[in-house]
Design a protein around this motif. Structure first.
Motif, PDB file in Angstrom:
ATOM      1  N   PHE A 181      50.482 -72.257 -81.176  1.00  0.00           N
ATOM      2  CA  PHE A 181      50.578 -73.405 -82.092  1.00  0.00           C
ATOM      3  C   PHE A 181      49.207 -74.057 -82.268  1.00  0.00           C
ATOM      4  CE2 PHE A 181      54.667 -72.946 -79.900  1.00  0.00           C
ATOM      5  CZ  PHE A 181      55.538 -72.820 -80.982  1.00  0.00           C
ATOM      6  N   PRO A 182      48.231 -73.322 -82.791  1.00  0.00           N
ATOM      7  CA  PRO A 182      46.872 -73.865 -82.885  1.00  0.00           C
ATOM      8  C   PRO A 182      46.742 -75.041 -83.848  1.00  0.00           C
ATOM      9  CG  PRO A 182      47.029 -71.791 -84.082  1.00  0.00           C
ATOM     10  CD  PRO A 182      48.319 -71.949 -83.327  1.00  0.00           C
ATOM     11  N   GLU A 183      47.646 -75.123 -84.816  1.00  0.00           N
ATOM     12  CA  GLU A 183      47.568 -76.233 -85.765  1.00  0.00           C
ATOM     13  C   GLU A 183      47.958 -77.565 -85.129  1.00  0.00           C
ATOM     14  OE1 GLU A 183      51.746 -75.218 -85.446  1.00  0.00           O
ATOM     15  OE2 GLU A 183      49.916 -74.011 -85.583  1.00  0.00           O
ATOM     16  N   ARG A 184      48.658 -77.503 -84.023  1.00  0.00           N
ATOM     17  CA  ARG A 184      49.138 -78.721 -83.344  1.00  0.00           C
ATOM     18  C   ARG A 184      48.432 -78.978 -82.025  1.00  0.00           C
ATOM     19  NH1 ARG A 184      53.056 -79.189 -79.415  1.00  0.00           N
ATOM     20  NH2 ARG A 184      53.925 -77.116 -79.782  1.00  0.00           N
ATOM     21  N   CYS A 185      48.040 -77.935 -81.328  1.00  0.00           N
ATOM     22  CA  CYS A 185      47.552 -78.069 -79.949  1.00  0.00           C
ATOM     23  C   CYS A 185      46.026 -78.039 -79.869  1.00  0.00           C
ATOM     24  CB  CYS A 185      48.111 -76.941 -79.082  1.00  0.00           C
ATOM     25  SG  CYS A 185      49.906 -76.974 -78.901  1.00  0.00           S
ATOM     26  N   VAL A 186      45.495 -78.917 -79.035  1.00  0.00           N
ATOM     27  CA  VAL A 186      44.063 -78.938 -78.736  1.00  0.00           C
ATOM     28  C   VAL A 186      43.918 -78.815 -77.220  1.00  0.00           C
ATOM     29  CG1 VAL A 186      41.924 -80.273 -78.806  1.00  0.00           C
ATOM     30  CG2 VAL A 186      43.541 -80.398 -80.721  1.00  0.00           C
ATOM     31  N   VAL A 187      43.228 -77.784 -76.776  1.00  0.00           N
ATOM     32  CA  VAL A 187      42.992 -77.601 -75.347  1.00  0.00           C
ATOM     33  C   VAL A 187      41.766 -78.403 -74.941  1.00  0.00           C
ATOM     34  CG1 VAL A 187      42.451 -75.948 -73.517  1.00  0.00           C
ATOM     35  CG2 VAL A 187      44.047 -75.317 -75.343  1.00  0.00           C
ATOM     36  N   ILE A 188      41.940 -79.234 -73.934  1.00  0.00           N
ATOM     37  CA  ILE A 188      40.865 -80.074 -73.421  1.00  0.00           C
ATOM     38  C   ILE A 188      40.548 -79.628 -71.998  1.00  0.00           C
ATOM     39  CG2 ILE A 188      40.141 -82.420 -72.856  1.00  0.00           C
ATOM     40  CD1 ILE A 188      40.633 -82.059 -75.831  1.00  0.00           C
ATOM     41  N   HIS A 189      39.309 -79.253 -71.749  1.00  0.00           N
ATOM     42  CA  HIS A 189      38.911 -78.859 -70.393  1.00  0.00           C
ATOM     43  C   HIS A 189      38.797 -80.126 -69.543  1.00  0.00           C
ATOM     44  CE1 HIS A 189      38.450 -74.792 -71.721  1.00  0.00           C
ATOM     45  NE2 HIS A 189      37.625 -75.164 -72.676  1.00  0.00           N
ATOM     46  N   ALA A 190      39.750 -80.306 -68.636  1.00  0.00           N
ATOM     47  CA  ALA A 190      39.910 -81.577 -67.921  1.00  0.00           C
ATOM     48  C   ALA A 190      39.207 -81.609 -66.578  1.00  0.00           C
ATOM     49  CB  ALA A 190      41.408 -81.861 -67.732  1.00  0.00           C
ATOM     50  N   ASP A 191      38.506 -80.550 -66.218  1.00  0.00           N
ATOM     51  CA  ASP A 191      37.795 -80.520 -64.942  1.00  0.00           C
ATOM     52  C   ASP A 191      36.396 -81.112 -65.122  1.00  0.00           C
ATOM     53  OD1 ASP A 191      37.093 -80.091 -62.357  1.00  0.00           O
ATOM     54  OD2 ASP A 191      36.873 -77.922 -62.513  1.00  0.00           O
ATOM     55  N   ARG A 192      36.376 -82.392 -65.503  1.00  0.00           N
ATOM     56  CA  ARG A 192      35.126 -83.106 -65.756  1.00  0.00           C
ATOM     57  C   ARG A 192      35.429 -84.599 -65.633  1.00  0.00           C
ATOM     58  NH1 ARG A 192      33.639 -81.066 -71.576  1.00  0.00           N
ATOM     59  NH2 ARG A 192      34.676 -79.167 -70.855  1.00  0.00           N
ATOM     60  N   PRO A 193      34.417 -85.466 -65.616  1.00  0.00           N
ATOM     61  CA  PRO A 193      34.677 -86.900 -65.456  1.00  0.00           C
ATOM     62  C   PRO A 193      35.637 -87.440 -66.510  1.00  0.00           C
ATOM     63  CG  PRO A 193      32.344 -86.446 -65.158  1.00  0.00           C
ATOM     64  CD  PRO A 193      32.972 -85.161 -65.646  1.00  0.00           C
ATOM     65  N   ALA A 194      36.471 -88.404 -66.097  1.00  0.00           N
ATOM     66  CA  ALA A 194      37.489 -88.952 -66.993  1.00  0.00           C
ATOM     67  C   ALA A 194      36.886 -89.546 -68.254  1.00  0.00           C
ATOM     68  CB  ALA A 194      38.310 -90.014 -66.254  1.00  0.00           C
ATOM     69  N   GLU A 195      35.712 -90.164 -68.140  1.00  0.00           N
ATOM     70  CA  GLU A 195      35.082 -90.771 -69.310  1.00  0.00           C
ATOM     71  C   GLU A 195      34.699 -89.709 -70.333  1.00  0.00           C
ATOM     72  OE1 GLU A 195      34.195 -91.223 -66.192  1.00  0.00           O
ATOM     73  OE2 GLU A 195      34.771 -93.319 -65.821  1.00  0.00           O
ATOM     74  N   GLU A 196      34.241 -88.563 -69.850  1.00  0.00           N
ATOM     75  CA  GLU A 196      33.869 -87.474 -70.756  1.00  0.00           C
ATOM     76  C   GLU A 196      35.101 -86.887 -71.430  1.00  0.00           C
ATOM     77  OE1 GLU A 196      31.445 -83.206 -70.585  1.00  0.00           O
ATOM     78  OE2 GLU A 196      31.307 -84.637 -68.923  1.00  0.00           O
ATOM     79  N   VAL A 197      36.179 -86.713 -70.665  1.00  0.00           N
ATOM     80  CA  VAL A 197      37.429 -86.219 -71.239  1.00  0.00           C
ATOM     81  C   VAL A 197      37.939 -87.191 -72.291  1.00  0.00           C
ATOM     82  CG1 VAL A 197      39.829 -85.615 -70.750  1.00  0.00           C
ATOM     83  CG2 VAL A 197      38.019 -84.944 -69.146  1.00  0.00           C
ATOM     84  N   GLU A 198      37.855 -88.476 -72.000  1.00  0.00           N
ATOM     85  CA  GLU A 198      38.287 -89.495 -72.955  1.00  0.00           C
ATOM     86  C   GLU A 198      37.550 -89.362 -74.283  1.00  0.00           C
ATOM     87  OE1 GLU A 198      38.088 -94.359 -73.549  1.00  0.00           O
ATOM     88  OE2 GLU A 198      37.513 -93.465 -71.630  1.00  0.00           O
ATOM     89  N   ASP A 199      36.234 -89.182 -74.228  1.00  0.00           N
ATOM     90  CA  ASP A 199      35.443 -89.072 -75.454  1.00  0.00           C
ATOM     91  C   ASP A 199      35.808 -87.823 -76.242  1.00  0.00           C
ATOM     92  OD1 ASP A 199      34.105 -91.429 -74.961  1.00  0.00           O
ATOM     93  OD2 ASP A 199      32.382 -90.467 -74.015  1.00  0.00           O
ATOM     94  N   ILE A 200      36.042 -86.723 -75.539  1.00  0.00           N
ATOM     95  CA  ILE A 200      36.409 -85.479 -76.217  1.00  0.00           C
ATOM     96  C   ILE A 200      37.754 -85.638 -76.929  1.00  0.00           C
ATOM     97  CG2 ILE A 200      37.046 -83.064 -75.839  1.00  0.00           C
ATOM     98  CD1 ILE A 200      35.009 -83.088 -73.505  1.00  0.00           C
ATOM     99  N   ILE A 201      38.709 -86.268 -76.244  1.00  0.00           N
ATOM    100  CA  ILE A 201      40.014 -86.516 -76.852  1.00  0.00           C
ATOM    101  C   ILE A 201      39.876 -87.410 -78.073  1.00  0.00           C
ATOM    102  CG2 ILE A 201      42.204 -87.735 -76.494  1.00  0.00           C
ATOM    103  CD1 ILE A 201      42.186 -86.620 -73.624  1.00  0.00           C
ATOM    104  N   SER A 206      40.007 -88.233 -83.835  1.00  0.00           N
ATOM    105  CA  SER A 206      39.351 -88.782 -85.022  1.00  0.00           C
ATOM    106  C   SER A 206      39.226 -87.732 -86.117  1.00  0.00           C
ATOM    107  CB  SER A 206      37.966 -89.324 -84.645  1.00  0.00           C
ATOM    108  OG  SER A 206      38.080 -90.373 -83.709  1.00  0.00           O
ATOM    109  N   GLU A 207      38.951 -86.493 -85.725  1.00  0.00           N
ATOM    110  CA  GLU A 207      38.835 -85.424 -86.715  1.00  0.00           C
ATOM    111  C   GLU A 207      40.166 -85.138 -87.386  1.00  0.00           C
ATOM    112  OE1 GLU A 207      37.298 -82.082 -84.639  1.00  0.00           O
ATOM    113  OE2 GLU A 207      35.283 -82.933 -84.388  1.00  0.00           O
ATOM    114  N   ARG A 208      41.258 -85.311 -86.642  1.00  0.00           N
ATOM    115  CA  ARG A 208      42.571 -84.936 -87.167  1.00  0.00           C
ATOM    116  C   ARG A 208      43.371 -86.119 -87.687  1.00  0.00           C
ATOM    117  NH1 ARG A 208      45.127 -79.898 -84.469  1.00  0.00           N
ATOM    118  NH2 ARG A 208      43.310 -78.672 -83.888  1.00  0.00           N
TER     119      ARG A 208
END
Length: 223
Positions: A181-201, A206-208
């Protein structure tokens, strides 16, 4: 205009609750109305089913019985929390949804895919997430986080208590869902600082967001 329905999925200890809270704060800072909820649970009756499942009392009944219990909780949750919020124009951020049943009871419980599809049609009644973030990290990292979160002396719940191979397979099941389901799902690599994950999310959202807003504006097909 209806709200957007955004779900967060992933293995144990992936940081879903943390990222949902951070996203809630960002959206509310923009004067967006937000409801945070979870599965299993989210409504009083569904929370009672949650306790029954996570205490391990349904495990002996097998994966199909667990899937039915999840479905019963989900129906109540959709009818009493999710759909009313979306119809008010409130965005819904949900910690787990139907993808969890597909991963846990479908892929790992070896339930037939057609059975899961049928169960979803009956349960969801047309309600599906506009966007799903799948927080991905190595199973051993997630289990370590989950153990620290529980603290010493507290036992693991029904699913946290499964062995490492279960959680490694769970990770692969979620990645397979993302590929399907690539049109709906975004994989986020979560093995990193929470602040960085937050920005990626936030950047992914914002793009979608224009597409999600346009999609969510359509009437809900719910009985």
């Amino acid at each position: 205009m209806t709200g957007c329905f955004i779900t967060f999925e992933g293995g144990e200890g992936a940081g879903k609750s943390t990222q949902i809270e951070r996203l809630r704060r960002r959206l509310e800072a923009l004067s967006q109305s937000v409801v945070v909820t979870r599965e299993p649970g989210g409504s009083p009756d569904a929370e009672r089913i949650r306790a029954f499942i996570l205490e391990g009392r349904a495990k002996a009944l097998g994966p199909f019985a667990e899937a039915l219990l999840f479905a019963a909780a989900r129906i109540d949750h959709i009818d009493n929390v999710i759909v009313p919020a979306l119809r008010r124009g409130t965005h819904v951020l949900c910690d787990r949804f139907a993808d969890s049943t597909r991963a846990y009871q479908g892929a790992l419980g070896n339930l037939d895919g057609a059975l899961i599809d049928s169960l979803e049609r009956i349960t969801l009644k047309g309600v599906k997430p506009d966007l799903t973030f799948i927080l991905d990290l190595p199973a051993e990292v997630g289990l370590g986080r989950a153990g620290r979160r529980r603290g010493e002396g507290e036992g693991a719940d029904r699913f946290e208590g499964e062995d490492l191979s279960f959680h490694q397979a769970l990770r692969q099941a979620y990645l397979a869902i993302a590929r399907a389901f690539p049109e709906r799902c975004v994989v986020i690599h979560a093995d990193r600082p929470a602040e960085e994950v937050e920005d990626i999310i936030w950047n992914a959202l914002s793009e979608r967001l224009p597409r999600l807003t346009q999609h969510a504006a359509r009437p809900l097909d719910v009985a």
